[in-house]
Motif scaffolding. Structure first.
Motif, PDB file in Angstrom:
ATOM      1  N   LYS A  80      37.899  33.720  37.070  1.00 43.95           N
ATOM      2  CA  LYS A  80      38.994  34.380  36.362  1.00 43.95           C
ATOM      3  C   LYS A  80      40.052  34.935  37.314  1.00 43.95           C
ATOM      4  O   LYS A  80      41.241  34.937  36.998  1.00 43.95           O
ATOM      5  CB  LYS A  80      38.450  35.526  35.491  1.00 43.95           C
ATOM      6  N   SER A  81      39.631  35.410  38.486  1.00 42.07           N
ATOM      7  CA  SER A  81      40.563  36.055  39.420  1.00 42.07           C
ATOM      8  C   SER A  81      41.213  35.090  40.393  1.00 42.07           C
ATOM      9  O   SER A  81      42.273  35.375  40.944  1.00 42.07           O
ATOM     10  CB  SER A  81      39.821  37.137  40.214  1.00 42.07           C
ATOM     11  N   ASP A 114      36.844  43.650  34.446  1.00 38.95           N
ATOM     12  CA  ASP A 114      37.480  42.876  33.372  1.00 38.95           C
ATOM     13  C   ASP A 114      36.565  41.760  32.875  1.00 38.95           C
ATOM     14  O   ASP A 114      36.526  41.465  31.676  1.00 38.95           O
ATOM     15  CB  ASP A 114      38.803  42.275  33.861  1.00 38.95           C
ATOM     16  N   THR A 115      35.826  41.145  33.805  1.00 36.11           N
ATOM     17  CA  THR A 115      34.923  40.063  33.427  1.00 36.11           C
ATOM     18  C   THR A 115      33.783  40.576  32.566  1.00 36.11           C
ATOM     19  O   THR A 115      33.374  39.928  31.599  1.00 36.11           O
ATOM     20  CB  THR A 115      34.357  39.373  34.684  1.00 36.11           C
ATOM     21  N   ALA A 152      31.707  50.174  32.326  1.00 28.73           N
ATOM     22  CA  ALA A 152      32.759  49.302  31.813  1.00 28.73           C
ATOM     23  C   ALA A 152      32.714  49.199  30.296  1.00 28.73           C
ATOM     24  O   ALA A 152      33.741  49.042  29.637  1.00 28.73           O
ATOM     25  CB  ALA A 152      32.640  47.909  32.436  1.00 28.73           C
ATOM     26  N   ARG A 182      33.893  43.108  30.508  1.00 31.77           N
ATOM     27  CA  ARG A 182      34.447  43.319  29.162  1.00 31.77           C
ATOM     28  C   ARG A 182      34.695  41.998  28.438  1.00 31.77           C
ATOM     29  O   ARG A 182      34.453  41.889  27.232  1.00 31.77           O
ATOM     30  CB  ARG A 182      35.738  44.123  29.271  1.00 31.77           C
ATOM     31  N   HIS A 183      35.163  41.005  29.167  1.00 26.32           N
ATOM     32  CA  HIS A 183      35.422  39.694  28.576  1.00 26.32           C
ATOM     33  C   HIS A 183      34.122  39.059  28.077  1.00 26.32           C
ATOM     34  O   HIS A 183      34.065  38.504  26.973  1.00 26.32           O
ATOM     35  CB  HIS A 183      36.084  38.784  29.614  1.00 26.32           C
ATOM     36  N   LEU A 213      38.020  45.473  40.007  1.00 29.82           N
ATOM     37  CA  LEU A 213      38.747  45.345  38.746  1.00 29.82           C
ATOM     38  C   LEU A 213      38.484  43.999  38.084  1.00 29.82           C
ATOM     39  O   LEU A 213      38.362  43.907  36.861  1.00 29.82           O
ATOM     40  CB  LEU A 213      40.251  45.542  38.983  1.00 29.82           C
TER      41      LEU A 213
END
Length: 217
Positions: free
Chosen positions: A42-43, A92-93, A113, A95-96, A88
């Motif tokens: 993702k990043s 975010d991952t 998270a 939460r995704h 971060l």
């Protein structure tokens, strides 16, 4: 099923194995190192970078070295440090992944998270030191003293990472929904207990004070 289970764990407590078994028995995804792979995708950052920062306390010298690497990349500029970007991206991952449905996530401040997620069940698995020494010594073919040193070092690293990013106390009872001693019921019994917790969360039984008196027979 909607429940997302996060598991913090002392090294050698069997927390990861418990997580794997829970996920398998419930038929839901399990994320440990897989989480780092997802975050890297993702990043756009190298997966090795995520492994190097994985559940490790903030290190000034290492951060400086890695930030120098970051600024050598095309398009890199001022902003968050690489360490912050990795955290971060991991945050975010998590939460995704949780948005996609029920799963088991190991470590990495996942409970922090997902603190606002109503479907979240946060657990911490621990065990007496002697029980952990036996498990680690057997698994990694170490002497008891070597196992003890490895446990202390790993727990210190995990605690530093958790407390730096979450501002909560690693392993403290008020940081999680439940803290479980895996030596009390054994790993299989701990798995069954967690399954019962999930069942109750999915289908809560109202307490007498929650029942409408007009509905009582």
């Amino acid at each position: 099923m909607k429940t997302i289970i996060t598991i913090g764990r002392q090294f050698g407590s069997g927390g990861k194995e418990v997580g794997i078994r829970v996920a398998k028995e419930l038929g839901i995804p399990f994320y440990d190192k897989e989480l780092l792979q997802e975050a890297a995708k993702k990043s756009g950052l190298c997966e090795k970078i995520f492994e190097n920062f994985d559940e490790r306390p903030k290190s000034l010298l290492y951060s400086i070295a890695m930030d120098s690497y970051m600024f050598s990349l095309p398009g890199a500029g001022a902003g968050d440090s690489l360490e912050q970007q990795v955290y971060l991206a991991t945050f975010d991952t998590i939460r995704h992944i949780a948005e996609k449905g029920p799963c088991v996530i190991i470590g990495r401040c996942a409970d922090y998270a997902l603190a606002e997620n109503p479907n979240h069940l946060s657990l911490f698995i621990h065990a007496p030191m002697e029980a952990r020494i036996q498990r680690v010594a057997r698994r990694q073919k170490l002497t008891p003293e070597e196992a003890r040193k490895t446990i202390i070092k790993t727990d210190k690293r995990r605690a530093s990472y958790y407390e730096y990013y979450s501002s909560k106390k690693w392993g403290a009872v008020d940081s999680y929904d439940f803290c479980l001693d895996s030596s009390c019921l054994g790993l299989s019994g701990t798995v069954e207990l967690i399954r019962a917790m999930v069942e109750h969360k999915e289908h809560p039984i109202p307490s007498p004070t929650e029942i409408d008196p007009t509905e009582q027979v």
